[in-house]
Design an enzyme around this catalytic site. Structure first.
Site, PDB file in Angstrom:
ATOM      1  CG  ASP A   2      -2.960  -5.688   2.021  1.00 57.34           C
ATOM      2  OD1 ASP A   2      -2.678  -6.763   1.823  1.00 57.34           O
ATOM      3  OD2 ASP A   2      -3.042  -5.495   3.325  1.00 57.34           O
TER       4      ASP A   2
ATOM      5  CG  ASP B  80       2.535 -10.278   5.789  1.00 58.37           C
ATOM      6  OD1 ASP B  80       3.880 -10.519   5.564  1.00 58.37           O
ATOM      7  OD2 ASP B  80       1.825 -10.715   4.967  1.00 58.37           O
TER       8      ASP B  80
END
Length: 376
Positions: free
Chosen positions: A271, A92
């Site tokens: 996720d 990320d």
């Protein structure tokens, strides 16, 4: 990176496909275990690969940037070499972590200024340097810097926030395309659709993201305080616009039921820290419901955790033994529960994929949602 769409489910927007990266293939829909600091908590890499059969795991840009730092990861030759994981990695951008540091960060046009939660030192993430950081980490898929507004943010704040995210995206996309990978494997860049709970903002964001033509796209800013039904509505709004020939990644979601509902609405990648975090607190997810392993009812239940479970821990350890470990505060309890929950999540998306390909996902999903939400 390439995405091949293999099947769509009759009566549903669920899809099955294959994402091909230089570190291997990822069958979709897929759940991605979260390895915040280059480690999925309590789980060895060989267990992730051989027992859980995770096809891809996550790393966290914010945490890795602060510790061990980019100098160490660069010297190691990237995160794959540093942690020994040979399959695909996604990172990320650190935007969500900066969002969570609301008392220690300041958003400007330049970027996100923040203080380290470790030592209070000052740093800044810009759309450009988070690309550079993720180049050093060497992830197969990197994310654009964005602002993640609270789920209940007012419209005026959400609109202003989205404007900033879109301007950051333009800069990050330009910088990504003007730089190159460092370790000989290709990297993809996913923009993120924001817009909070407002359909018009989500549509605007989705169109802006789709027009870039990136190799995949992400949906962010959900499961951050808004009602579950609003989350599902926003997924539907966004996926009506995002291209069907690119993978769609729903960030930070969620429960087994959330995952099935997201797949039903056309999501390919998900996720969440829930399997490991809840596992460490004694909560086990199973195909027949949720077990609290601290409950007295398991104290003399010597049956396997899950006799036909996908992981060796399911078949090797009994419920009574696992409860004993939790009550005694033995570290092995945390490891067993984490492995079990991750194996279950990966089993669940494999089953979803199988039913999509076989054409009966729309009939299978409602009953499965009811089963996985029971309390045992």
């Amino acid at each position: 990176m390439q995405f091949t769409l293999q099947a769509t489910a009759p009566g549903s927007n669920a899809r099955a496909g294959i994402i091909t990266t230089d570190h291997g293939e990822i069958p979709t829909p897929i759940f991605m275990p979260v390895g915040t600091l280059g480690s999925v908590k309590g789980v060895h890499q060989h267990e992730l690969a051989d027992d859980i059969d995770a096809k891809i795991i996550l790393g966290n840009t914010y945490h890795l940037y602060l510790r061990p730092g980019m100098e160490i990861i660069s010297k190691a030759g990237g995160l794959h070499k540093f942690n020994g994981w040979t399959r695909p990695l996604l990172t990320d951008s650190g935007g969500f972590q900066v969002f969570s540091l609301s008392d220690n960060r300041k958003l400007t046009e330049e970027g996100a200024k923040f203080r380290s939660h470790i030592d209070g030192s000052s740093h800044i993430f810009t759309p450009e340097n988070v690309v550079d950081i993720q180049r050093i980490i060497g992830s197969d898929i990197m994310m654009a810097l964005d602002e993640c507004p609270p789920g209940e943010a007012e419209y005026s704040y959400a609109k202003k926030s989205l404007g900033l995210t879109q301007r950051w995206l333009e800069r990050g996309w330009k910088h990504f395309n003007s730089t190159s990978p460092l370790y000989g494997h290709s990297q993809a860049f996913f923009p993120i659709v924001q817009g909070c709970k407002y359909p018009d903002l989500r549509r605007d964001a989705a169109r802006h993201v789709a027009d870039l033509g990136a190799e995949g796209n992400a949906i962010g800013g959900l499961a951050v305080g808004e009602p579950t039904e609003v989350m599902y509505e926003m997924i539907e709004v966004v996926n009506e616009i995002l291209p069907t020939d690119k993978p769609r990644y729903l960030m930070g979601v969620g429960t087994p039921a959330n995952i099935l509902e997201a797949i039903d609405r056309g999501v390919d990648m998900m996720d969440c820290v829930m399997p490991t975090r809840n596992g460490r607190n004694g909560m086990l997810f199973t195909p027949d419901g949720i077990m609290n392993m601290r409950n007295r009812k398991w104290a003399d239940d010597f049956s396997p955790i899950q006799a036909d479970g996908p992981s060796y821990v399911d078949r090797f350890y009994s419920k009574a033994y696992l409860r004993h470990l939790f009550i005694a505060q033995e570290l092995l309890a945390l490891q067993i529960a984490s492995i079990h929950n991750l194996a279950f999540y990966l089993w669940l998306v494999r089953e979803a994929r199988r039913h999509i390909i076989e054409g009966d996902f729309a009939q299978w999903k409602p009953a499965m949602v009811e089963r996985v939400t029971r309390r045992l």
